[in-house]
Structures are given as C-alpha cells and as structure tokens.
Design an enzyme around this catalytic site. Structure first.
Site, short mmCIF file in Angstrom:
data_model
loop_
_atom_site.label_atom_id
_atom_site.label_comp_id
_atom_site.label_asym_id
_atom_site.label_seq_id
_atom_site.Cartn_x
_atom_site.Cartn_y
_atom_site.Cartn_z
N HIS A 179 0.86 -1.18 0.00
CA HIS A 179 0.00 0.00 0.00
C HIS A 179 0.90 1.23 0.00
CE1 HIS A 179 -3.06 2.90 1.13
NE2 HIS A 179 -3.99 1.96 1.00
N ARG B 188 -6.59 9.53 -1.57
CA ARG B 188 -6.16 9.80 -2.95
C ARG B 188 -7.36 9.91 -3.88
NH1 ARG B 188 -3.35 5.94 -5.33
NH2 ARG B 188 -3.67 4.30 -3.80
#
Length: 563
Positions: free
Chosen positions: A237, A258
């Site tokens: 990640h 994001r």
C-alpha cells in the site's frame, strides 16, 4: 493435554470470509454442526475490521458489471482468473444488499437517500460503498452479531497448526488446533474444512496487516499438498504512516484520501506522481504509486525519516473532519492533524494476491478443503484494487459457505492419519522443550529485513537469490528456536509457530518472484522492467510433493478480456 471435537464444517478464520461462510451455511442448513476458529477474538481480530476505505460494487445505473470487471482485470495485469473476477463483480451487488438488509450494516447515504459511493484509485467510476472511513468495523460488528445470534460455535484465541489428511493424502479430514489460552491441543475431525485465515504479508519489516495474520492458512495448505498460485504477487500500500519507534509505524492512510484528491510530495516539495502516471497521478493503482514512492525515497528525494508527504489540507478542514474521521484521529495520536497538515508516509506491505488455487465456489485440488478471502488466489491477479478486498471476502465467503453445505450432505466423516496428529503436536512442542536457542522475536526482525531488501517493491535476480539463501539460513536457525515459559499465553511460543509459517511462505514468494521474468502489477523486476504478454501471461503454481516444492506454469485463460 489434548481435546477432541467432531464437526461437519470447520472454518479457520473469523474475518469477513469466515463469518459469511458460517452464516450462509447455517442459513442454508440449520442442522449442520459448524465450528469457527479465531486466532484472536471473534469480530475483534484480522484485517476485515481494519478496512477503512470501503467496498467496490456496481449500484448506479451509469456504472456496469463489465466496467467493474475490466477495471479489476486491467488493474491485475491480466493475471486474474477471469471467472473469479467476474464472479466477484457479479455477486457484489447482491451481497451488499444482503449486508445492509439482512445483516444490518448501515452504509453512508447520498443526499437522495441512495447508498453513497465514493472515488477510489484505479477505477473508472465512483463505486466504493463505505461507512465514513471505518467501513470494516461496521461490517465485522454486524457479522459478529449475526453469528452470536445464530449460536454458531466459536473457539476464540485458538490457532490452526496442521491440516489432517486421509492416509493417501487426497482428502482433508480435519485439523490440529492449539488453544492459546491453555496451551492444550485440540484435534478436530470435520467433513469439510474452509481456510479463511487471511494470509497477510507480515514477513516484511513494514507491514499494515493485523499482527495475528502470519500466512498460517497458506502454509498449512502447502504442507497438506494444496496447489498455490501467484505467490510472488504481494501488494504494498503506498501510504503507510511513518512513525519511527511506534506501533503505528506502517498503519494505513486509506485509498479514499487519494480518491478524494490528496497530493503526494517528495522531500523536495515536488508532486512526483506527475512523472510516473501523468494522466491519473495520485489516483493511479496501488502498485504504481507504491513503486513511485519507493523510488523517490531510494533515490534520495525522501524526507529525513525516509518518507514522502501526503497532503489533503487543500480539500478543506471541514471536509476532512467529516469524511475521514478515523484517519484524522489516528494521526492526532502522533501529534499531526490530517485536516490541516501534511503527513509522512511510505509504502507498507499490505495484501497477498497469491494463495491457494480455488474455483468460484472455493473448492481446491484437495477433497474436503476449501478456501476464501486472502488465503485464496486468482481474483485480483497481479494487483488488487482498493475496495475489492472486503468485496472478495464477503462474496467468496458466502459462496463457499453455500457450496460446502451442499457438498457435506454426501461426504463421509473419515478418520485422520493418527501419525499426523502426533507429528503436529511434537513439531509445536519442540520450541517449549528447548531451554536455550534462537530468539523468535530477533529472527522476526531479521526476516523483515531480508524480505524488504530482497523480495520487496523493486526486485532483481541477484537480490532474490540472496534472499533465498538468507531464508534457507533462517529456516535452519528457526528449527532451533526456544520459547521457555510454560504453555499458557506464551508469546515466545506463538511467535515461534508464526515464524515457521512466515519463513516457509517467504521462500515460496521469493522463488516465484525469481521465476517470473517480467514486471506485472505488484511484481517489478529491475532486470526485466517490461510487461511481456508473449511469454508471461502465465500463472506460477507451487505444490509440495515428497517434502519439496514443485513449480510449474499455466497460461492465463483470457476468455472474457484480452490485453
């Protein structure tokens, strides 16, 4: 001390996959005896409860099953089993409605009253259902409520040690367990056994998964003779917290940041994703964003702590406080306000795409053995999209539960191999019986560095060969681990048992990574940097035969979508 138990269905693991399987089996046939086994506490352990972001599902008329499928397969580098990927996206709408209407999950709503769906990276439509940024806690709390209401037996703080097979090795007929609280063994005879332990790449020095997830299910399946697939595919990640000296080091800041418009900056203040994916930038797939952050840090453009920055302050403090409550509270614990300040992050090991080979109903190559969730391979290919993980667990847990219910109606209750029971207990006891020897916690630290440096985000043949050599040495030393202190609640003993499985699966990952001579999804080879669809649209398989690993390759079936 040993105990014995006979059950129709044995489920190892109590995350989303295990609990959904248990509920669907109970709903389908209330007469069946079902036993859940949790390495921690029911509803309080594993990674499903740690899911912050959400659940990908097609609910909007402007979206489509085909679009979700194509996003999943393209994101997976076309290594996915396309039948499994299609099953995921096709079943997800029904399962989300079941989670809400039958199980009781309260998902966030849009102003018009429909379930709200937010943006996640790597997807062409905003299809991620969520409960703020604490989605997993809601799903697991409601699943736990339903399991308790259904009266399904659960052995808490109990771990699987070995699967038991018939004498010819073709069928799994139960397992040897260890009660962590008492230190007593439990031999379980079962018609069907489901692996739902959640895998977890905790062999890396920086990892985001739950501490009890140590690839136990995959290791047990491998030793029993199950076929494993794509073990080289480990997802990192891109945004794990960097908090040196803290247990929060590596903890996730989820994908939704994001998706909502977060910016990533290197230590020099450059928004570096513009160099790596000019079109999608921070909303690129996890593999690309992780690799970009790693390279920025490796090339001397990180912060003094070896990190990059994530910044959402430009979205507005009230927006962040409203939509990312859980992550903001997590950051406040380390003295930084996510709503108003940038945060140091770097890639962290997160998810295994590889695992036990299954079909769409969870069947493996071994009769009586099923798998679902992160223990299984094929759904995500070379890279998992954020939001597809909890979808996989609940979709395939439900399918496996129903399939097992039908299967056990005609299955017999075979006797396990008694020699296996004795061997499993002896293997576990050896660490207690040794007064002095290797420290399992120190070996864990060494393993983390070996895997991070040698089989991490950017790989090459020389690094992988060094890692394999180092892993063989660690394997030898692990055989001399000592865990004095008694049987009950002995952390050293549990760490020794964890290390046995972590080292075994680490070697399989490294060997598979060495065999795959192209770059695809989460697997990046510096010496083979291109994606080779001529030679490497193949899955890599591993199986244990006569005590050694056998490896082979099979072409990916491109029956729905081609590159």
């Amino acid at each position: 001390m040993t105990g014995e138990l006979t059950t129709d269905i044995l489920i190892l693991g109590t995350g989303g996959a295990g609990l959904m399987a248990a509920l669907h089996a109970r709903w389908r046939d209330p007469s069946l005896d079902i036993t859940l086994v949790s390495k921690g506490l029911l509803g309080k352990s594993g990674c499903t409860r740690m899911v912050q972001g959400g659940y990908n599902v097609v609910l909007d008329a402007r979206d489509s099953i085909q679009a979700h499928f194509e996003d999943t397969v393209r994101g997976g580098g076309f290594l996915n089993d396309q039948d499994l990927a299609w099953t995921l996206v096709e079943d997800a709408p029904r399962i989300v409605r079941e989670l809400e209407n039958r199980i009781g999950c309260l998902f966030d709503r849009a102003p018009d009253g429909r379930i709200h769906q937010k943006a996640f990276a790597g997807q062409t439509f905003d299809r991620t259902v969520h409960v703020g940024d604490l989605t997993g806690i809601e799903i697991m709390a409601r699943l736990r409520d339903q399991v308790l209401a259904a009266g399904i037996r659960c052995l808490e703080e109990t771990r699987g040690l070995e699967l038991l097979t018939s004498r010819d090795g073709s069928r799994v007929v139960g397992a040897v367990l260890l009660d962590i609280r008492s230190g007593n063994f439990v031999t379980v005879r079962s018609k069907a056994t489901l692996l739902a332990t959640g895998a977890g790449p905790l062999m890396y020095q920086r990892a985001a998964c739950a501490q009890e997830k140590t690839c136990d299910g995959i290791a047990m399946a491998y030793r029993a003779g199950a076929h494993l697939m794509d073990m080289e595919m480990v997802q990192f990640h891109p945004t794990g917290l960097v908090v040196p000296g803290s247990r929060l080091n590596g903890a996730l800041l989820e994908e939704g940041l994001r998706g909502a418009g977060a910016h990533l900056f290197n230590g020099q203040g450059e928004r570096y994703m513009e160099r790596y994916d000019p079109e999608r930038k921070e909303r690129s797939t996890r593999d690309r964003v992780s690799r970009a952050g790693y390279l920025e840090i490796a090339n001397g453009r990180g912060t003094p702590n070896g990190a990059v920055w994530i910044d959402v302050a430009h979205l507005g403090a009230s927006f962040v406080e409203t939509n990312f409550t859980g992550m903001r509270e997590r950051c406040l614990r380390i003295g930084v306000d996510l709503a108003r300040e940038r945060i140091e992050v770097c890639p962290t090991a997160h998810f295994n795409m590889g695992g036990v080979r299954i079909n769409r109903d969870g069947f493996t190559n071994l009769e009586g053995l099923f798998a679902a969730g992160e223990d299984a391979a094929g759904v995500h290919g070379a890279n998992r999209l954020g939001g597809n993980g909890v979808a996989e667990s609940t979709v395939f847990g439900a399918r496996a539960g129903e399939a097992i219910t039908h299967w056990v109606k005609t299955a017999s209750q075979d006797e396990p191999n008694s020699e296996q029971i004795t061997a499993a207990q002896s293997e576990a006891n050896q660490f207690l019986e040794r007064a002095q020897g290797e420290n399992p916690f120190a070996l864990r630290e060494e393993l983390g560095k070996v895997m991070w440096d040698g089989a991490g985000i950017v790989r090459d043949g020389a690094k992988l060969n060094r890692a394999i050599t180092s892993l063989a040495e660690l394997q030898q030393r692990a055989g001399q681990m000592a865990a004095p202190g008694g049987r009950a609640f002995n952390p050293g003993w549990q760490q020794s048992l964890d290390m046995r499985n972590l080292i075994a699966t680490s070697e399989l990952m490294a060997r598979s990574a060495l065999a795959r001579e192209d770059s695809r999804g989460a697997h990046f080879r510096d010496d083979f940097p291109n994606t080779d669809n001529v030679k490497w649209l193949k899955n890599i398989y591993l199986s244990r035969k006569n005590g050694t690993a056998t490896m082979w390759q099979e072409d990916v079936k491109l029956d729905r979508l081609k590159p």
